[in-house]
Design an enzyme around this catalytic site. Structure first.
Site, PDB file in Angstrom:
ATOM      1  N   GLU A  55     -27.126 -21.635 -29.125  1.00 45.50           N
ATOM      2  CA  GLU A  55     -28.389 -22.468 -29.172  1.00 45.50           C
ATOM      3  C   GLU A  55     -28.493 -23.333 -27.841  1.00 45.50           C
ATOM      4  OE1 GLU A  55     -27.061 -25.150 -33.078  1.00 45.50           O
ATOM      5  OE2 GLU A  55     -29.204 -24.291 -32.787  1.00 45.50           O
ATOM      6  N   GLU A  95     -20.078 -20.823 -36.715  1.00 46.00           N
ATOM      7  CA  GLU A  95     -20.541 -22.160 -36.034  1.00 46.00           C
ATOM      8  C   GLU A  95     -20.376 -22.202 -34.571  1.00 46.00           C
ATOM      9  OE1 GLU A  95     -22.722 -23.858 -37.136  1.00 46.00           O
ATOM     10  OE2 GLU A  95     -22.705 -25.917 -36.211  1.00 46.00           O
ATOM     11  N   HIS A 100     -12.414  -3.415 -35.432  1.00 46.16           N
ATOM     12  CA  HIS A 100     -13.042  -2.760 -36.031  1.00 46.16           C
ATOM     13  C   HIS A 100     -14.393  -2.474 -35.316  1.00 46.16           C
ATOM     14  CE1 HIS A 100     -10.661  -1.999 -39.661  1.00 46.16           C
ATOM     15  NE2 HIS A 100     -10.672  -3.449 -39.732  1.00 46.16           N
ATOM     16  N   LYS A 147     -36.013 -29.051 -34.902  1.00 43.18           N
ATOM     17  CA  LYS A 147     -34.875 -29.745 -35.683  1.00 43.18           C
ATOM     18  C   LYS A 147     -34.909 -29.303 -37.148  1.00 43.18           C
ATOM     19  CE  LYS A 147     -31.263 -32.007 -36.444  1.00 43.18           C
ATOM     20  NZ  LYS A 147     -30.169 -31.554 -35.946  1.00 43.18           N
ATOM     21  N   GLY A 202     -47.676 -28.049 -40.016  1.00 44.02           N
ATOM     22  CA  GLY A 202     -47.455 -27.206 -40.963  1.00 44.02           C
ATOM     23  C   GLY A 202     -48.108 -25.862 -40.716  1.00 44.02           C
ATOM     24  N   ARG A 234     -38.470 -32.642 -33.374  1.00 45.92           N
ATOM     25  CA  ARG A 234     -39.330 -31.805 -34.098  1.00 45.92           C
ATOM     26  C   ARG A 234     -40.118 -30.687 -33.670  1.00 45.92           C
ATOM     27  NH1 ARG A 234     -39.279 -33.702 -39.265  1.00 45.92           N
ATOM     28  NH2 ARG A 234     -41.161 -32.343 -39.669  1.00 45.92           N
TER      29      ARG A 234
HETATM   30  C1  AGP Z   1     -28.278 -26.218 -36.243  1.00 49.66           C
HETATM   31  O1  AGP Z   1     -27.336 -26.497 -35.051  1.00 49.66           O
HETATM   32  C2  AGP Z   1     -29.366 -25.375 -36.148  1.00 49.66           C
HETATM   33  N1  AGP Z   1     -30.315 -25.932 -35.363  1.00 49.66           N
HETATM   34  C3  AGP Z   1     -30.087 -24.881 -37.255  1.00 49.66           C
HETATM   35  O2  AGP Z   1     -29.427 -23.519 -37.673  1.00 49.66           O
HETATM   36  C4  AGP Z   1     -30.086 -25.654 -38.678  1.00 49.66           C
HETATM   37  O3  AGP Z   1     -28.962 -25.871 -39.300  1.00 49.66           O
HETATM   38  C5  AGP Z   1     -30.948 -24.939 -39.650  1.00 49.66           C
HETATM   39  O4  AGP Z   1     -32.288 -24.778 -39.303  1.00 49.66           O
HETATM   40  C6  AGP Z   1     -31.002 -25.479 -41.113  1.00 49.66           C
HETATM   41  O5  AGP Z   1     -31.451 -26.707 -41.072  1.00 49.66           O
HETATM   42  P1  AGP Z   1     -31.059 -27.681 -42.207  1.00 49.66           P
HETATM   43  O6  AGP Z   1     -29.888 -28.132 -42.509  1.00 49.66           O
HETATM   44  O7  AGP Z   1     -32.018 -28.882 -41.955  1.00 49.66           O
HETATM   45  O8  AGP Z   1     -31.878 -27.150 -43.494  1.00 49.66           O
END
Ligand code: AGP
Length: 614
Positions: free
Chosen positions: A494, A487, A510, A609, A101, A27
């Site tokens: 990332e 993807e 293009h 995450k 938060g 997290r």
């Molecule tokens: C995924 O590899 C990413 N780290 C990120 O884009 C993620 O998919 C995005 O933050 C959305 O998260 P969620 O599916 O938990 O809403």
């Protein structure tokens, strides 16, 4: 973002906190810290990972105490240094807070508190909050629980907090708005976590706090649940968790991401369990059954999401339009929520989220709800905020995903969306029966097909070795493979920090074609069926410019094998199933490149995450 953990009971709190922090590190991992109480209150914190924090606890004496709080941070206010790390103490040193938060009005509160003589060591909103609570506690002469409640009534923003008061050391006060908070109930002991992973091996009894709820947890008086704004006492709903501890351990793999990639046959089996029982039986998704009339009469379906879940949404658009013949739109939640979109009661909004906590997706849901849309959620984390905010929906059941880069959750999302589209198409009579039968038969074999794709692991690793020095990559795909190209590119950037772009293959001419030379690796998804010949032409265009082609092809494709520099085969299958399979070698390719570059695969820099800030 940020993970919080807490414990009060008879066990050694340190062990629970440090293990809990390791599990919650996904997290946020900018800094971490622990507070323990053992007659005296001690706080140790540091910039960096939980492993850096452990180094500070060499002395067993420092680990004493049966009550404590821990925090792993994804920096928002102020740089990731020791001072800004949590836990934060109030000016008197009596109160201690951990917070996940953002307190939006912290600056105004800090100005007021400064006038009253408070000073601040850190740049954080959390230190302001703990002092605000202290100020209320002292000036109104109230106990911690009441002080927290009164303070939170003045706060604008999002929080999951746990607060400890040295003058009442058998109690922790927790509260939630926007950020997740779970409480584990043991025998005369309590656990606190951003999710239940810190306490899964100790108890399965769990209370998820709802927004505007607080729990005063006392070893003497038990747990009291209150509504913050109305100050009413609530009956806690205790859930029996079904998660198991193996889900949050690495199980012999070097990284969670690799484990999660190899878990995909099982994850998809779990996604389909009870829903796709046999090709000869109707698909059974109870929330679709119940909301079928809504889907049938809907004028429009809008997918909203972020990141990888947005890529799943884009593929959802292709599947739904093909099989349901309904207009579909795909929106980034962060854009959707801040525009003034035209939404009405005949719209179905489908938010997709792995974590179920993404702040932008959650805010977009709330906005669409106000405007009367029907909300059908697709989430992985059971009991998450998005699952609770939507009218109905379906869980992906991919299992816990710890690697920050989403893999199995994405595969389960797209497999489930295809299943939903087939179910709806069949019910609406918008899909030809023979085609339905053909696809459903193949789909019921999806876990085995994925297993076959995974056997190319070593080959992908060999290919990966050649590209660890490449600064750029292009990913191309047409039709159903376009979202997979996006993807694939996201996955690579990332975790390996290599710049990568995904494009529809035909768009190459293009603009992006200008980038192609012998130093540009181009991943092309070119399976049989669909627009195969057109993609072959695109590959020829890349070859003519000396680009290095890594092709994802159908088994036995000799034509592309003879043109591409590298090729990876996947089983030949229906064009709607092919993108699900094609995504897997791309996950492996990214993983092996990142691993060979020695990158922190599970915890890439600057990411977290669940993105619980806007
Ligand atoms: C995924 O590899 C990413 N780290 C990120 O884009 C993620 O998919 C995005 O933050 C959305 O998260 P969620 O599916 O938990 O809403």
């Amino acid at each position: 973002m940020c993970g919080i953990v807490g414990y009060l009971g008879n066990k050694k709190a340190y062990n629970i906190l440090i293990n809990g922090l390791r599990r919650l590190e996904y997290r946020g991992y900018d800094s971490s810290g622990i507070m323990l109480y053992n007659g005296e209150l001690s706080v140790k914190k540091t910039k960096g990972k939980v492993s850096d924090l452990e180094v500070l606890y060499k002395n067993e004496n420092d680990k004493r105490g049966n009550i404590g709080l821990g925090h792993t941070r994804w920096a928002t206010h102020g740089p990731p240094n020791k001072i800004n790390s949590h836990p934060h103490l109030s000016n008197s040193g009596e109160l201690c807070i951990i917070h996940n938060g953002i307190i939006e009005n912290y600056d105004a509160l800090r100005t007021v508190l400064k006038r009253k003589g408070y000073d601040f060591k850190s740049d954080t909103d959390s230190e302001v909050l703990v002092n605000f609570i202290e100020e209320i506690k002292k000036s109104k002469k109230v106990k911690l629980g009441k002080a927290v409640r009164l303070a939170l009534k003045e706060v604008v923003g999002a929080y999951a907090i746990a607060v400890f008061d040295k003058s009442n050391p058998s109690e922790i006060v927790t509260a939630k708005l926007g950020s997740p908070l779970a409480i584990g109930i043991g025998e005369s002991e309590y656990y606190i976590g951003s999710d239940p992973s810190p306490f899964l091996e100790f108890t399965k009894k769990c209370i998820y706090l709802n927004d505007y709820e607080m729990a005063i947890i006392s070893l003497k008086k038990g747990l009291i649940l209150r509504e913050i704004t109305k100050d009413t006492i609530l009956d806690p709903f205790i859930e029996n968790l079904k998660h198991n501890i193996e889900e949050v351990e690495k199980g012999g793999y070097k990284h969670f991401m690799l484990k999660e990639i190899y878990e995909q046959p099982q994850s998809v089996t779990d996604t389909f369990r009870g829903r796709l029982i046999s090709p000869s039986l109707p698909i059974k998704i109870s929330s679709i059954e119940k909301s079928f009339e809504k889907f049938k009469s809907a004028n429009r379906i809008i997918f909203i999401s972020c990141g990888t879940s947005w890529h799943a949404s884009l593929l959802g658009e292709y599947f739904f339009e093909e099989l349901l013949r309904k207009p579909v739109e795909v929106e980034y939640a962060s854009e959707f929520r801040y525009r003034n979109p035209v939404i009405n009661e005949n719209d179905i909004i489908i938010p997709i989220s792995q974590s179920g906590e993404t702040a932008d997706t959650l805010a977009a849901i709330k906005m669409a709800k106000k405007r009367g849309a029907f909300l059908y959620g697709i989430c992985n984390v059971v009991g998450s905020s998005i699952a609770r905010e939507t009218d109905t929906g379906v869980y992906t059941h991919a299992g816990s995903e710890i690697g920050v880069a989403s893999t199995k959750a994405f595969t389960c999302q797209i497999s489930l969306i295809l299943l939903m589209a087939l179910d709806l198409g069949k019910r609406m009579n918008t899909i030809d029966e023979n085609r339905y039968q053909r696809i459903i038969k193949e789909l019921s074999k999806l876990p085995e097909l994925i297993e076959r794709v995974l056997s190319i692991g070593e080959k992908t690793e060999r290919i990966a070795k050649k590209f660890i020095k490449s600064p750029n990559f292009l990913y191309l795909g047409r039709g159903y493979h376009f979202p997979i190209a996006l993807e694939g590119a996201l996955k690579l950037k990332e975790i390996s920090y290599i710049h990568a772009e995904g494009y529809p293959a035909a768009e190459m001419k293009h603009g992006p074609i200008a980038l192609i030379d012998k130093n540009m690796p181009v991943v092309v998804i070119a399976t049989k069926k669909g627009n195969y010949q057109k993609v072959v032409s695109n590959i020829m265009e890349i070859k003519a410019r000396e680009g290095e082609i890594i092709a994802i092809v159908s088994e036995g494709d000799k034509e592309i094998e003879s043109i591409a520099n590298h090729f990876i085969e996947i089983p030949e299958c229906d064009e709607l199933i092919a993108p699900i399979l094609a995504n897997i070698p791309l996950q492996l390719l990214s993983y092996h490149i990142a691993e060979k570059k020695d990158c922190n695969v599970d915890q890439p820099r600057n990411l977290a995450k669940s993105v619980t800030v806007e």
